[in-house]
Scaffold this motif. Structure first.
Motif, PDB file in Angstrom:
ATOM      1  N   ASP A 185       0.845  -1.195   0.000  1.00  0.00           N
ATOM      2  CA  ASP A 185       0.000   0.000   0.000  1.00  0.00           C
ATOM      3  C   ASP A 185       0.874   1.236   0.000  1.00  0.00           C
ATOM      4  O   ASP A 185       1.943   1.242   0.589  1.00  0.00           O
ATOM      5  CB  ASP A 185      -0.851   0.049   1.276  1.00  0.00           C
ATOM      6  CG  ASP A 185      -2.207  -0.592   1.079  1.00  0.00           C
ATOM      7  OD1 ASP A 185      -2.657  -0.614  -0.078  1.00  0.00           O
ATOM      8  OD2 ASP A 185      -2.793  -1.068   2.065  1.00  0.00           O
ATOM      9  N   MET A 226      -5.406   6.406  -0.396  1.00  0.00           N
ATOM     10  CA  MET A 226      -4.581   5.204  -0.553  1.00  0.00           C
ATOM     11  C   MET A 226      -4.660   4.699  -1.976  1.00  0.00           C
ATOM     12  O   MET A 226      -5.586   5.029  -2.712  1.00  0.00           O
ATOM     13  CB  MET A 226      -5.075   4.127   0.420  1.00  0.00           C
ATOM     14  CG  MET A 226      -4.743   4.459   1.861  1.00  0.00           C
ATOM     15  SD  MET A 226      -5.402   3.242   3.005  1.00  0.00           S
ATOM     16  CE  MET A 226      -4.150   1.980   2.932  1.00  0.00           C
ATOM     17  N   ASN A 227      -3.672   3.887  -2.332  1.00  0.00           N
ATOM     18  CA  ASN A 227      -3.684   3.319  -3.678  1.00  0.00           C
ATOM     19  C   ASN A 227      -4.889   2.396  -3.853  1.00  0.00           C
ATOM     20  O   ASN A 227      -5.416   1.861  -2.890  1.00  0.00           O
ATOM     21  CB  ASN A 227      -2.397   2.534  -3.919  1.00  0.00           C
ATOM     22  CG  ASN A 227      -2.248   1.363  -2.975  1.00  0.00           C
ATOM     23  OD1 ASN A 227      -2.402   1.521  -1.779  1.00  0.00           O
ATOM     24  ND2 ASN A 227      -2.003   0.195  -3.522  1.00  0.00           N
ATOM     25  N   ASP A 228      -5.291   2.219  -5.096  1.00  0.00           N
ATOM     26  CA  ASP A 228      -6.362   1.271  -5.372  1.00  0.00           C
ATOM     27  C   ASP A 228      -5.744  -0.113  -5.556  1.00  0.00           C
ATOM     28  O   ASP A 228      -4.636  -0.354  -5.101  1.00  0.00           O
ATOM     29  CB  ASP A 228      -7.127   1.713  -6.614  1.00  0.00           C
ATOM     30  CG  ASP A 228      -6.180   2.107  -7.707  1.00  0.00           C
ATOM     31  OD1 ASP A 228      -5.322   1.281  -8.042  1.00  0.00           O
ATOM     32  OD2 ASP A 228      -6.268   3.248  -8.208  1.00  0.00           O
ATOM     33  N   LYS A 229      -6.439  -0.976  -6.267  1.00  0.00           N
ATOM     34  CA  LYS A 229      -5.944  -2.339  -6.394  1.00  0.00           C
ATOM     35  C   LYS A 229      -4.640  -2.412  -7.197  1.00  0.00           C
ATOM     36  O   LYS A 229      -3.961  -3.412  -7.195  1.00  0.00           O
ATOM     37  CB  LYS A 229      -7.009  -3.219  -7.055  1.00  0.00           C
ATOM     38  CG  LYS A 229      -7.258  -2.910  -8.531  1.00  0.00           C
ATOM     39  CD  LYS A 229      -8.250  -3.908  -9.125  1.00  0.00           C
ATOM     40  CE  LYS A 229      -8.460  -3.653 -10.606  1.00  0.00           C
ATOM     41  NZ  LYS A 229      -9.425  -4.554 -11.205  1.00  0.00           N
ATOM     42  N   CYS A 230      -4.292  -1.331  -7.834  1.00  0.00           N
ATOM     43  CA  CYS A 230      -3.120  -1.307  -8.694  1.00  0.00           C
ATOM     44  C   CYS A 230      -1.855  -1.137  -7.855  1.00  0.00           C
ATOM     45  O   CYS A 230      -1.817  -0.375  -6.899  1.00  0.00           O
ATOM     46  CB  CYS A 230      -3.313  -0.159  -9.668  1.00  0.00           C
ATOM     47  SG  CYS A 230      -1.870   0.362 -10.503  1.00  0.00           S
TER      48      CYS A 230
END
Lengths: 263, 423, 364
Positions: A104, A125-129
């Motif tokens: 993350d 926060m970052n997404d699933k990427c």
């Protein structure tokens, strides 16, 4: 009185023992499949360093992905709040925290307005990427066949930075492979990768109202190359880099533990 | 593709079975009678559409179902079908099928689930299809592709972007009238204006009840869980114009009034009041249960339950329906949406906004940051953009979502002094 | 020799376009250039910068049409500051939000919006005419001009001429060995979209004179058609041609869509004529898939192509949803199709090269 902060991340586990006057001991271990065992080992190592025993710990707070699996912890708090508190403790003028962890990455905005000390007001926060996380560097280190710890020093030898334009991990991987085939220097490619990761993380930070000072935390900040690129991107803002960026979350957890035990 | 009765019967049996499975699924709350009635009505509608002699019109989100009911046909709201399919856990093979057909995994799962379902031929076959230019770009495109597949006519409504411009209502009303008349031709029956007026009246009546329910939900503590309320999707449900919706919404009002009178709180003690924007994960209730059950943060209102249109004039059905469509805040520049979100925050005494962002939903994702920044200029309310999938349970990571929600609750707690620690 | 004409635009154009004529930018080819000309301005097509995006991601999500993010980045960086205004059209979700974000943080400050229906039948044409007149009124106020029917008719004549000339140029590519490459053709079209029309028309005549006499020396490799998301640069085309194939026609807004049809001349209602023509462009965003397929199939036959390359930008929904349908149609008609997915500028070159080369080998 002593408190403990335990940060169980996807890559590493950190424990900090906090006492009067500051950090008394800390440890950093690779996270194992058995989260509980790692947490125990890390706690004992940190206590050894502080020359203390488990009975000396008045209260402990766990954070990170494994926070709910640490049975000896008294309370669980997310790494978002913990990193913010830890960064504020080390650098009291901190208003923005950028943390790049193993899976993350996050940007946190902090305020000290109000009667009761610092608090988090916003975060992204970052997404699933995985493009802006430690995982991204891990994948690329494998493609380049270098040790992930060497990436920072290697990138400093770069003479001509190569532009890695891909934002997507899968595309970037194929881009790096082509660059290797085109006989580009590894150093230059790595430098380009660091810029790419900095850019990706910046896209998160920009979504907040960026206030000074900015403190960088998380294991990836041990990589001087990434830190340099972030400093460039964020310039001229004042940037703080803790000596041990990966234990900031655990420091925050130990601080919160002190707060709980006092209240 | 010729439809044989045997197939329809099998389809109907399949969905009856799914529905029974769904009813047996354990829930984290005891639903209101009105909610159960709503769920039954939705399934009945779906089962009806498999019956021989039923006329079915496939519609996208904003096509007014009132015109479809007025022609004695059954609306099949395709995105809503995906939601139902996800709830009864038959989506993964449908999504896999769509991927095998070549549809990108980066695109909308609502539409991809329908594409897969149509490929597997488990959907009630359409007699006609109607799409609008809102919400999204994918709708008119795949509706036209469906039209070719099923060899049925597709009608497309262009909803003017300039929703507040004077010419927009006329332009849309004219299109609505044209579509209704064309649909009537397809159904082989004359268009009956009186019937439409009756349905508009019924739609108005349900609107009054649902507005009242929305008003009752302003009560603190909230009388209803967001987990339950969000399924009403009052702004877009295909039940508009049906007699069921009048009954259901009247019952809902009665039940909410009763709860308020008896002092029943949906979440006790109510710690925070949240506004939830966008739809929900349909594959399970975990996120809502976690917020409302574990954190005692009630979802006090949902953007999809917002009713923004005024009472319709049964004498001018098309003009009224055009006004109804154009009243949607998703149409036009982002400021319209920001305005409505700000209003909901004030009306429902909201402590924090959760804006759900599914990976493939261009339309809703694209507004997230603009609305967040727009609100920041006028209101000091925490706003979190939550990456979360509506349909595909395989793209849901419980721990990842929990960490984000925990952190958001910590932010809200930090604002309420004494609730969380300060260092 | 003829390529020199494209280069001298900055100097040569001056005699046709007095310096004080401002430029109005536009992104979608559903925006009638005639309206910009009618307002006494020069239409200027924005084709992106092909550089990584930084600040634009503070406003719009990353899971978004990358060409739109690129345009926004340019607007924030002030790269379009030389324009007097820009017209954003309602061609997709991404463009609608580009309009919002541009107003917040981009230059130029004059941002106009044009609503575009996805259908071309009578009521949709009527709606589009209303949207066009709303745009004209807005432009008239902002730029302090009047757009007259005569002005529109004159502009229609000028643009039709460009279209006819470009159609003739495209026709040359039907030859077995076309006298110009796909890359060249891309350059001509994007040049034509950014320069004064009378100047462009004059030069196009000279170009045609030269090329109609010329003999192609192109390869005899497979003849490919390129279709899909907008391309801001000819990079992909030159990659394909470097690998031994020839791009002989393209269904792109920077290609043959730009001059697909003429506007009805001398119409008593020029606005309606414009509305009809600009909705008749069979782009992927239009709902009518049958018309779209008819247009693509006809092009493939007329240009005698051996295979089709379908290009999609990541997250560009219109194409992501259209692709399987169009692929199936082509395959049923006996054409092979190669899908290339990429970001706004080619980052995954190695990956694309392998795919294109294998495709070329397969067709060869």
């Amino acid at each position: 009185m002593y408190t403990a902060g335990i940060d169980i991340g996807s890559v590493s586990t950190e424990v900090v023992i906090l006492g009067e006057g500051g950090v008394k001991g800390y440890s950093v271990l690779d996270s194992q499949v058995d989260i509980e065992k790692t947490a125990e080992e890390a706690l004992d190592m940190a206590l050894d360093m502080a020359r203390l025993g488990r009975k000396d710990v008045a209260y402990s707070v766990a954070t990170g992905y494994g926070r709910n699996n640490v049975h000896y912890a008294n309370k669980q708090v997310t790494e978002i709040t913990c990193h913010a508190m830890g960064a504020h403790y080390l650098f009291p003028n901190t208003r923005t925290i950028i943390d790049i962890g193993g899976q993350d990455s996050k940007a946190v905005a902090l305020t000290t307005d109000g009667p009761s000390g610092p608090r988090v007001v916003d975060f992204c926060m970052n997404d699933k990427c995985a493009a802006g996380t430690g995982r991204f560097l891990e994948v690329m280190a494998r493609v380049l066949d270098v040790d992930i710890k060497e990436m920072g020093p290697l990138s400093q030898k770069s003479t001509k930075e190569i532009n890695i334009s891909s934002m997507c991990t899968v595309f970037a991987e194929s881009e790096v492979i082509s660059l290797i085939h085109q006989k580009h220097n590894k150093e230059d490619i790595i430098s380009g990768l660091h810029t790419a990761i900095a850019r990706k993380v910046l896209s998160l930070v920009q979504r907040l109202d960026i206030r000074e000072e900015v403190t960088l935390t998380g294991g990836v900040m041990k990589n001087v190359g990434v830190v340099e690129k972030l400093q460039q991107e964020l310039s001229p803002r004042k940037i703080n880099l803790p000596e041990e960026p990966q234990i900031v979350g655990a420091i925050g957890a130990a601080l919160l533990a002190r707060k709980y035990v006092c209240s | 593709m010729t439809i044989v009765e045997d197939q329809r019967k099998r389809q109907r049996e399949f969905f009856t079975l799914q529905f029974q499975k769904r009813l047996k699924r354990p829930r984290g709350y005891s639903p209101l009678k009105s909610s159960q009635a709503r769920e039954r009505a939705m399934f009945r509608l779906l089962l009806e559409s498999f019956r021989e002699g039923s006329s079915v019109v496939w519609k996208s989100t904003f096509v007014p179902s009132e015109i479809i009911y007025s022609l004695g046909a059954i609306p099949l709201y395709v995105e809503s079908f995906s939601a139902v399919a996800s709830a009864v856990d038959i989506c993964p093979p449908m999504l896999d099928t769509s991927e095998r057909c070549g549809y990108s995994r980066d695109s909308c799962t609502f539409l991809r689930a329908v594409l897969g379902a149509s490929h597997k031929d488990i959907l009630p076959r359409p007699d006609a299809l109607v799409s609008t230019s809102y919400y999204c770009d994918g709708d008119p495109k795949i509706f036209d592709i469906f039209a070719e597949e099923y060899k049925k006519p597709h009608f497309y409504l262009h909803v003017p972007y300039a929703a507040e411009a004077g010419w927009a209502i006329e332009a849309l009303a004219e299109q609505l009238e044209e579509v209704t008349i064309e649909l009537a031709k397809v159904m082989g029956k004359p268009f009956d204006k009186e019937r439409l007026s009756e349905i508009i009246q019924s739609s108005n009546e349900a609107r009054r009840y649902l507005l009242r329910a929305n008003e009752l939900r302003r009560h603190v503590p909230s009388p209803m869980l967001g987990c339950e309320a969000i399924d009403y999707i009052a702004s877009i449900t295909q039940l508009w114009g049906s007699p069921e919706l009048v009954r259901i919404s009247r019952l809902l009002c009665e039940e909410l009034e009763e709860r308020i009178e008896k002092g029943v709180a949906a979440v006790d003690p109510e710690q925070f009041r949240l506004l939830w924007c966008h739809l929900r994960p349909y594959y399970n209730d975990e996120v809502f249960n976690y917020l409302e059950g574990h954190h005692k943060a009630v979802v006090a209102f949902e953007s999809v339950n917002l009713i923004t249109w005024k009472e319709m004039d049964p004498e001018k059905p098309f003009r009224s329906l055009a006004e109804k469509l154009l009243a949607n805040p998703a149409i036009g520049p982002y400021e319209r949406m920001t305005r409505e979100v700000a209003r909901m925050i004030r009306d429902y005494q909201i402590d924090g906004v959760v804006w759900m962002s599914p990976w493939g939903c261009r339309h809703f994702n694209s507004m997230a940051q603009l609305v967040k920044d727009g609100l920041r200029r006028e209101l000091d309310v925490p706003f979190y953009i939550l990456d979360l999938e509506c349909i595909d349970k395989r793209n849901y990571s419980k721990e990842q979502v929990r960490t984000r929600l925990d952190a958001f609750i910590e932010v809200l707690g930090g604002r309420k002094e004494g609730c969380t620690p300060q260092v | 020799m003829w390529k020199e004409y494209l280069k001298e635009d900055s100097r040569g154009v001056l005699q046709y376009a007095p310096v004080d004529r401002g430029k109005i930018g536009y992104l979608s080819i559903h925006v009638p250039e005639e309206i910009i000309l009618g307002a006494g301005r020069l239409p200027y097509r924005l084709l992106g910068r092909g550089k990584p995006v930084k600040r634009a991601s503070a406003y719009l999500p990353k899971t978004f049409d990358p060409s739109v993010l690129d345009s926004l980045e340019g607007a924030i960086e002030g790269e379009y500051g030389f324009l007097e205004g820009v017209i954003v059209a309602n061609v997709s979700d991404a463009h609608r939000r580009l309009y919002d974000a541009w107003r917040l943080c981009g230059t130029p400050k004059n941002v106009f919006f044009l609503d575009v229906p996805k259908g071309a039948d009578a009521l949709r044409v009527k709606t589009f005419s209303l949207a066009l007149s709303a745009l004209m009124r807005e432009m008239e106020t902002a730029l302090d001009v009047r757009i007259s029917p005569e002005g529109l008719r004159e502009a229609i004549g000028l643009c039709n001429e460009t279209r006819v000339l470009l159609q003739r140029l495209a026709g040359l590519r039907r030859q077995k060995r076309p006298p110009l490459s796909g890359h060249d053709f891309f350059d001509v079209v994007s040049w034509a979209q950014r320069n004064d029309k009378s100047y462009v028309n004059q030069k196009l005549r000279l170009i045609l004179q030269e090329l109609e006499m010329a003999r192609g020396n192109g390869t005899v490799g497979p003849r490919l058609m390129l279709t899909g998301s907008p391309l801001g640069s000819p990079e992909l085309i030159s990659l394909i041609e470097r690998l031994g194939a020839q791009v002989v026609c393209e269904d792109l807004c920077t290609g043959m869509q730009y001059f697909s049809d003429l506007v009805e001349k001398d119409s008593p209602e020029p606005l309606n004529a414009l509305a009809r023509r600009y909705l008749d462009i069979p782009t992927a965003r239009m709902a009518d898939t049958r018309a779209r397929w008819g247009y693509l199939h006809k092009m493939a036959e007329e240009y005698d192509v051996d295979g089709v390359v379908y290009f999609t930008l990541k997250f560009d929904d219109i194409y992501l949803f259209e692709y399987p349908f169009i692929r199936n149609k082509f395959q049923k008609a006996g054409y092979r199709v190669l899908l290339i997915e990429a970001e706004n500028f080619l980052t995954n070159v190695g990956q694309i090269e392998t795919r294109v080369q294998a495709f070329t080998e397969m067709l060869g």
